[in-house]
Design an enzyme around this catalytic site. Structure first.
Site, mmCIF file in Angstrom:
data_model
loop_
_atom_site.group_PDB
_atom_site.id
_atom_site.type_symbol
_atom_site.label_atom_id
_atom_site.label_comp_id
_atom_site.label_asym_id
_atom_site.label_seq_id
_atom_site.Cartn_x
_atom_site.Cartn_y
_atom_site.Cartn_z
ATOM 1 N N GLU A 288 12.213 -48.769 -52.893
ATOM 2 C CA GLU A 288 11.009 -48.353 -53.353
ATOM 3 C C GLU A 288 11.013 -46.990 -53.648
ATOM 4 O OE1 GLU A 288 10.797 -51.695 -50.446
ATOM 5 O OE2 GLU A 288 11.591 -49.855 -50.368
ATOM 6 N N CYS B 38 8.500 -45.931 -46.802
ATOM 7 C CA CYS B 38 8.253 -46.329 -48.146
ATOM 8 C C CYS B 38 6.733 -46.750 -48.217
ATOM 9 C CB CYS B 38 8.983 -47.389 -48.358
ATOM 10 S SG CYS B 38 10.694 -47.207 -48.564
#
Length: 186
Positions: free
Chosen positions: A85, A114
Site C-alpha cells: 500500500e 498503511c
C-alpha cells in the site's frame, strides 16, 4: 460455444492486485496493491525492499532473514521492507499522479501504518481479500476506529485465491502476531 463469464469490477481489479503480488520478495506475506481512479489503474505496488537494494529473499532485510532473532512484533526499526500500500502511493507520487479520491485494492487488509497513510492520501475506499489483525486488543479498537474513517469504507471481498498458501504462509484462521504484513512462523 462456451462463453467465459466477464468478471465483476471488484473481482477484475483484485485479480490484478493478486498478479502484482507475484513480484513481492518478502519472506513473510506477499502482498499486492493497485490504485484505481475513475475506473482506471494508475499505480501498482507490492511489498519488498526499496529499489536498488537486495530483496528479502536475497538476504536484504535482516529482520526477515532472522525472524527468530528479532521475535514476533519487534524490531520494526530494522525492517527495510516497504508495504504494498505504501508502494502504490509512492509509485503514483513518483510519476506525479494525484491519488485523492482513489480506491485501493490490496490482497491483505492494510496494517495500522498503511491505514494512516491511505487516509492521509485521501483514499476513499479499500478492498481486500485476506484479513490482518493487530495482536494487541487495546490497539485493535483504535485500528478499527481509524479504518472506519474511509469515506466509502473498507471491505473484504470474497474472491478465491489459488495462491493463498504461497502468499500467506501462515493459516489465515489465526491472527498474525505482528503488526505490518510480515507474518511469522515461516
Amino acid at each position: 460455444m462456451t462463453t467465459k463469464r466477464r468478471p465483476e469490477r471488484d473481482e477484475y481489479f483484485m485479480s490484478i492486485a493478486m498478479a502484482v503480488r507475484g513480484r513481492a520478495s518478502c519472506l513473510g506475506s506477499r502482498v499486492g496493491a493497485i490504485l484505481v481512479l475513475d475506473d482506471r489503474i494508475v499505480s501498482t505496488g507490492y511489498n519488498g525492499t526499496p529499489e536498488d537494494m537486495k530483496n528479502c529473499d536475497e538476504g536484504g532485510c535482516d529482520r526477515c532473514l532472522n525472524r527468530d532473532k528479532y521475535g514476533s512484533g519487534n524490531a520494526y526499526d530494522v525492517c527495510i521492507c516497504v508495504h504494498a500500500e505504501q508502494n502504490v502511493l509512492l509509485s503514483a507520487a513518483r510519476f506525479g499522479i494525484a491519488v485523492e479520491g482513489g480506491i485501493v485494492y490490496t490482497t491483505m487488509r492494510p496494517c495500522f501504518g498503511c491505514t494512516k497513510e491511505l487516509l492521509q492520501a485521501k483514499i476513499r475506499s479499500v478492498y481486500y481479500i485476506h484479513d490482518w489483525k493487530h495482536p494487541n486488543s487495546e490497539v485493535w479498537s483504535e485500528y478499527e476506529k481509524i479504518q472506519g474513517r474511509f469515506p466509502e469504507g473498507i471491505r473484504k471481498l470474497k474472491i478465491d485465491d489459488p495462491d493463498k498458501s504461497w502468499a500467506t504462509p501462515r493459516s489465515l484462521t489465526q491472527a498474525p502476531e505482528e503488526t505490518g504484513h510480515s507474518i511469522p512462523g515461516n
